[in-house]
Enzyme design. Structure first.
Site, short mmCIF file in Angstrom:
data_model
loop_
_atom_site.label_atom_id
_atom_site.label_comp_id
_atom_site.label_asym_id
_atom_site.label_seq_id
_atom_site.Cartn_x
_atom_site.Cartn_y
_atom_site.Cartn_z
CG ASP A 205 33.03 40.56 41.75
OD1 ASP A 205 32.14 41.00 41.01
OD2 ASP A 205 33.85 41.29 42.33
CD GLN A 206 31.19 39.80 34.48
OE1 GLN A 206 30.88 40.97 34.42
NE2 GLN A 206 30.50 38.84 33.93
CB THR B 136 31.55 34.98 36.00
OG1 THR B 136 31.52 35.95 34.95
CG2 THR B 136 30.49 35.31 37.04
N GLY B 137 33.28 34.19 38.89
CA GLY B 137 33.42 33.20 39.94
C GLY B 137 32.12 33.03 40.71
#
Length: 131
Positions: free
Chosen positions: A1-2, A36-37
């Site tokens: 997600d970001q 961002t992961g």
């Protein structure tokens, strides 16, 4: 997600044109950092992860530019209130990132790195057949 951050403030998805305009006004002439992961989990339970940051500097934007941009690109579901892959790029002074695809939500360079760490050979024959 970001996650998008302006200094120590998290910039949420605006949801409305008014909130998008307020967010773009607040960010005008400033730099936003996007985090961002990405995680990869194998069927055997092994886990790899990566965190990619991208710095985006917005130009000084006029109220008219902001209003017109929102009307044209409808960035209401986007962190930072812009779509960099569309008309939002016109709002920028620069983008700095080791993986610019992270701004769209899926850092492809980082994903390829994680897949290689997991033992996947890239590019693969399966990718070539799809073309």
């Amino acid at each position: 997600d970001q996650v998008a951050c302006l200094d120590d403030q998290i910039l949420r998805k605006p949801g409305t044109a008014d909130r998008a305009a307020a967010q773009l006004t607040q960010c005008s002439g400033k730099q936003i950092r996007f985090w961002t992961g990405l995680s990869l989990l194998s069927s055997t339970g092994q886990h790899w992860h990566e965190l990619v940051h991208s710095d985006v500097a917005l130009r000084h934007l006029t109220p008219e530019e902001i209003k017109h941009y929102i009307e044209l690109d409808h960035p209401l579901d986007c962190a930072g209130s812009f779509k960099w892959e569309a008309l939002g790029i016109s709002l920028f002074e620069f983008v700095r990132s080791s993986d610019p695809t992270a701004l769209e939500g899926l850092p492809l360079i980082a994903l390829c790195d994680l897949l290689r760490q997991a033992g996947v050979s890239l590019p693969s024959a399966a990718q070539a057949r799809q073309d």
